[in-house]
Design an enzyme around this catalytic site. Structure first.
Site, mmCIF file in Angstrom:
data_model
loop_
_atom_site.group_PDB
_atom_site.id
_atom_site.type_symbol
_atom_site.label_atom_id
_atom_site.label_comp_id
_atom_site.label_asym_id
_atom_site.label_seq_id
_atom_site.Cartn_x
_atom_site.Cartn_y
_atom_site.Cartn_z
ATOM 1 C CE LYS A 117 4.157 -19.616 18.275
ATOM 2 N NZ LYS A 117 5.287 -19.674 17.339
ATOM 3 C CE LYS B 153 1.533 -21.207 9.373
ATOM 4 N NZ LYS B 153 1.988 -22.030 10.434
ATOM 5 N NE ARG C 274 -1.730 -1.314 3.745
ATOM 6 C CZ ARG C 274 -2.120 -1.527 4.980
ATOM 7 N NH1 ARG C 274 -3.381 -1.367 5.300
ATOM 8 N NH2 ARG C 274 -1.256 -1.880 5.913
ATOM 9 C CG HIS D 173 7.408 -23.353 5.247
ATOM 10 N ND1 HIS D 173 6.443 -22.819 6.041
ATOM 11 C CD2 HIS D 173 8.432 -23.670 6.077
ATOM 12 C CE1 HIS D 173 6.850 -22.810 7.287
ATOM 13 N NE2 HIS D 173 8.055 -23.326 7.341
ATOM 14 C CG HIS E 113 3.513 -26.558 9.230
ATOM 15 N ND1 HIS E 113 3.491 -26.151 7.923
ATOM 16 C CD2 HIS E 113 3.532 -25.425 9.972
ATOM 17 C CE1 HIS E 113 3.513 -24.826 7.879
ATOM 18 N NE2 HIS E 113 3.522 -24.363 9.101
HETATM 19 N N1 LIG Z 1 5.981 -14.083 8.542
HETATM 20 C C1 LIG Z 1 6.061 -15.387 8.424
HETATM 21 O O1 LIG Z 1 7.106 -16.011 8.666
HETATM 22 C C2 LIG Z 1 4.885 -16.170 7.940
HETATM 23 C C3 LIG Z 1 4.988 -17.561 7.887
HETATM 24 C C4 LIG Z 1 3.898 -18.286 7.394
HETATM 25 C C5 LIG Z 1 2.761 -17.635 6.985
HETATM 26 N N2 LIG Z 1 2.687 -16.266 7.068
HETATM 27 C C6 LIG Z 1 1.466 -15.627 6.596
HETATM 28 O O2 LIG Z 1 1.785 -14.824 5.477
HETATM 29 C C7 LIG Z 1 0.984 -13.664 5.470
HETATM 30 C C8 LIG Z 1 1.883 -12.444 5.504
HETATM 31 O O3 LIG Z 1 2.620 -12.469 6.711
HETATM 32 P P1 LIG Z 1 3.649 -11.335 7.146
HETATM 33 O O4 LIG Z 1 4.235 -11.807 8.434
HETATM 34 O O5 LIG Z 1 4.575 -11.006 6.052
HETATM 35 O O6 LIG Z 1 2.660 -10.113 7.440
HETATM 36 P P2 LIG Z 1 3.015 -8.582 7.692
HETATM 37 O O7 LIG Z 1 4.444 -8.433 8.084
HETATM 38 O O8 LIG Z 1 1.966 -8.039 8.593
HETATM 39 O O9 LIG Z 1 2.843 -7.919 6.237
HETATM 40 C C9 LIG Z 1 1.593 -7.733 5.672
HETATM 41 C C10 LIG Z 1 1.756 -7.206 4.259
HETATM 42 O O10 LIG Z 1 0.458 -7.036 3.703
HETATM 43 C C11 LIG Z 1 0.359 -5.718 3.154
HETATM 44 N N3 LIG Z 1 -1.006 -5.239 3.324
HETATM 45 C C12 LIG Z 1 -1.693 -5.127 4.472
HETATM 46 N N4 LIG Z 1 -2.922 -4.633 4.232
HETATM 47 C C13 LIG Z 1 -3.003 -4.435 2.911
HETATM 48 C C14 LIG Z 1 -4.014 -3.930 2.066
HETATM 49 N N5 LIG Z 1 -5.206 -3.550 2.527
HETATM 50 N N6 LIG Z 1 -3.760 -3.853 0.734
HETATM 51 C C15 LIG Z 1 -2.575 -4.242 0.231
HETATM 52 N N7 LIG Z 1 -1.570 -4.726 0.992
HETATM 53 C C16 LIG Z 1 -1.784 -4.808 2.305
HETATM 54 C C17 LIG Z 1 1.331 -4.911 3.958
HETATM 55 O O11 LIG Z 1 1.688 -3.798 3.195
HETATM 56 P P3 LIG Z 1 1.951 -2.333 3.840
HETATM 57 O O12 LIG Z 1 3.433 -2.274 4.000
HETATM 58 O O13 LIG Z 1 1.476 -1.416 2.817
HETATM 59 O O14 LIG Z 1 1.227 -2.298 5.151
HETATM 60 C C18 LIG Z 1 2.467 -5.872 4.154
HETATM 61 O O15 LIG Z 1 3.305 -5.885 3.020
HETATM 62 C C19 LIG Z 1 0.066 -13.754 6.687
HETATM 63 O O16 LIG Z 1 -1.156 -14.336 6.351
HETATM 64 C C20 LIG Z 1 0.844 -14.693 7.618
HETATM 65 O O17 LIG Z 1 0.007 -15.379 8.519
HETATM 66 C C21 LIG Z 1 3.727 -15.532 7.532
#
Ligand SMILES: NC(=O)c1ccc[n+]([C@@H]2O[C@H](COP(=O)([O-])OP(=O)(O)OC[C@H]3O[C@@H](n4cnc5c(N)ncnc54)[C@H](OP(=O)(O)O)[C@@H]3O)[C@@H](O)[C@H]2O)c1
Length: 492
Positions: free
Chosen positions: A343, A151, A52, A181, A243
């Site tokens: 955890k 997920k 965004r 993964h 997983h």
């Molecule tokens: N992190 C991990 O290791 C991990 C592992 C497995 C699964 N996941 C899953 O993967 C997904 C992403 O995780 P994350 O940890 O990377 O989340 P995060 O750090 O909160 O990042 C969210 C992303 O979504 C974007 N976003 C949020 N609202 C939006 C909107 N209305 N329109 C367009 N873009 C928007 C954000 O962009 P802005 O910068 O513009 O806010 C940001 O790039 C989640 O569902 C999470 O459960 C994550």
């Protein structure tokens, strides 16, 4: 078994929604960069980062370079290689609800020759419906498009089906790549290679010779920054539903007729459908839920789950779960499959332990039979490898048996050439290979098994048992196995 060379991949555009998020920084960008330096991308292929933020391309490139320096594996980041990778990296601003932003994306996509389009949705799943719908309406989706979903895909069967239905409005099942993964890990592939590439294991891979199977995915970290999400989710939904059940499927499935996606996924589905239902009181008896209290983790004092940010102080969400499952098939009837995850446990560890039965008669005297049974230990984390423990004679006059390991040290043997799970999975998505991605019916079957377990714990007010941070979970977890005369692998 499968080609993962970028040189054989079709030209592609990969659009990453959530490109400023944690997953993109820590996993997706590094994985794409490693694949790029390993073989280059097909001509003109591009990565289009989306978020965004009202950024231009240069701002995103500086941000991405900083992230890479922070998260790339030691010695893998080179400014020169990054510069040529960055030529492929573009940025488009999209606020998920704004159709005109998707039209910009569509324009960017149509500026180049026709190619595969991969939309990786690394955002919260409640945005999936809106993103897919707008991609469709903006004309960004064509026959050679794919969507990759992270997920959590729902928190129960109903919510998961809603996500699947919404995505299916725009992408067919063959275009939908649901990531787990764990399936991309080298050792999981190796488990299939061991089972189906060697005649040795197949005759033993059944109830006659396997005493029990243990699957552990243990984390040392607490809920970190994900308190609110975790409090709504808990360990069973966050880890077992995907997983651990996927690992169980790979261990327990019948030999597929080939490695192609539907053959493998059909066999995994049969395992999920053959899981003995755990409902009502049986679910309570077959499950141990725990919650960590303040303790010591990696030598540092840490707070308890209820004191973490974003957690309801009265929360009954489990941060640990252990389960005893059975699979109602001729191959596995009566063999317990124990799954455990949590955890703030004692170690960071992911492993599958298959314990074989003891010999029917010992020629070495009765005392020797109490020695360790044969075990096949498939380790996914922290180091990947496979170990088969066998009994051998200890040096000396008398025949005294001792357990020794036949060791397949994959981390050491293939040091430097092993691929990270996301590297493999991103390549597979580009190449349209679905074998390592979940099909919708698998996802549904996993939720169908988990839902009654979660309902039972709510109905009976099952309160999670306390455990100290830095331990292996509540004492009841040990008791779950001792009823069968078994101990967890690290306790034996
Ligand atoms: N992190 C991990 O290791 C991990 C592992 C497995 C699964 N996941 C899953 O993967 C997904 C992403 O995780 P994350 O940890 O990377 O989340 P995060 O750090 O909160 O990042 C969210 C992303 O979504 C974007 N976003 C949020 N609202 C939006 C909107 N209305 N329109 C367009 N873009 C928007 C954000 O962009 P802005 O910068 O513009 O806010 C940001 O790039 C989640 O569902 C999470 O459960 C994550």
């Amino acid at each position: 078994m499968r080609g993962h060379d970028m040189r054989t991949a079709p030209p592609f555009d990969m659009v990453i929604f959530g490109s400023t998020g944690d997953l993109a920084k820590r996993k997706l960008l590094p994985a794409l960069y490693y694949r790029f330096i390993a073989g280059g991308f097909p001509p003109d292929s591009r990565i289009i980062a989306v978020s965004r933020r009202d950024w231009d391309r240069n701002t995103y490139l500086s941000y991405a370079a900083e992230c890479m320096q922070a998260f790339a594996k030691p010695g893998r980041f080179s400014a020169e290689k990054w510069a040529s990778f960055a030529e492929r990296l573009h940025y488009v601003r999209i606020e998920s609800g704004h159709l005109e932003h998707y039209r910009n994306l569509s324009n960017v996509l149509s500026q180049v020759s026709p190619r595969v389009r991969v939309f990786f949705l690394s955002t919260a799943p409640d945005l999936f419906a809106e993103i897919c719908k707008n991609l469709g309406e903006a004309g960004a989706v064509h026959g050679d498009s794919r969507v990759v979903l992270e997920k959590p895909l729902g928190r129960d069967l109903a919510s998961s089906q809603r996500i699947s239905d919404d995505v299916a409005q725009v992408f067919t099942e063959a275009q939908t790549f649901r990531i787990d993964h764990y399936l991309g890990k080298e050792t999981v592939q190796n488990l299939m290679a061991l089972r189906f590439g060697n005649a040795l294991f197949e005759p033993l891979w059944r109830r006659d010779w396997v005493r029990d199977v243990q699957i552990t995915v243990a984390e040392q970290v607490g809920v970190e920054e994900r308190g609110e999400f975790y409090d709504r989710t808990g360990a069973a939904r966050d880890m077992i539903q995907n997983h651990l059940l996927q690992l169980l499927c790979i261990v327990a499935m019948e030999p597929p007729t080939s490695i192609d996606s539907n053959s493998v996924r059909d066999e995994k589905l049969k395992v999920l459908r053959a899981l003995q239902p755990l409902e009502g009181r049986e679910a309570i008896a077959g499950t141990v839920r725990g919650q960590y209290r303040a303790g010591v983790s990696q030598g540092m004092p840490v707070r308890g789950f209820l004191e973490e940010n974003g957690i309801d102080p009265q929360s009954r969400t489990e941060t640990f779960v252990a389960m005893r499952a059975e699979i109602d098939t001729w191959r596995w009837a009566g063999v317990p499959f124990y799954m455990r995850t949590g955890k703030r446990l004692a170690e960071r560890l992911a492993e599958i332990v298959i314990t074989f039965r003891q010999v029917p008669h010992s020629i070495f005297g009765p005392g020797q039979l109490s020695l360790a049974p044969n075990r096949l230990v498939i380790r996914l984390q922290p180091d990947e490898g496979v170990r088969l423990s066998v009994l051998a004679k200890a040096p000396g006059d008398e025949i005294i048996l001792r357990a020794v390991d036949l060791n397949l040290d994959l981390a050491q043997t293939y040091a430097g050439i092993q691929m990270d799970a996301y590297e493999r999975l991103l390549m597979d998505a580009i190449c349209g290979k679905l074998t390592l991605f979940l099909r919708r019916d698998e996802l549904d079957a996993a939720w169908r098994w988990i839902d009654p377990i979660m309902e039972a714990s709510e109905r009976y007010g099952d309160k999670p048992k306390n455990y100290l941070a830095g331990t292996w979970g509540p004492a009841a977890s040990t008791a779950l196995l001792s009823r069968d005369g078994i101990t967890w692998h690290e306790e034996s």
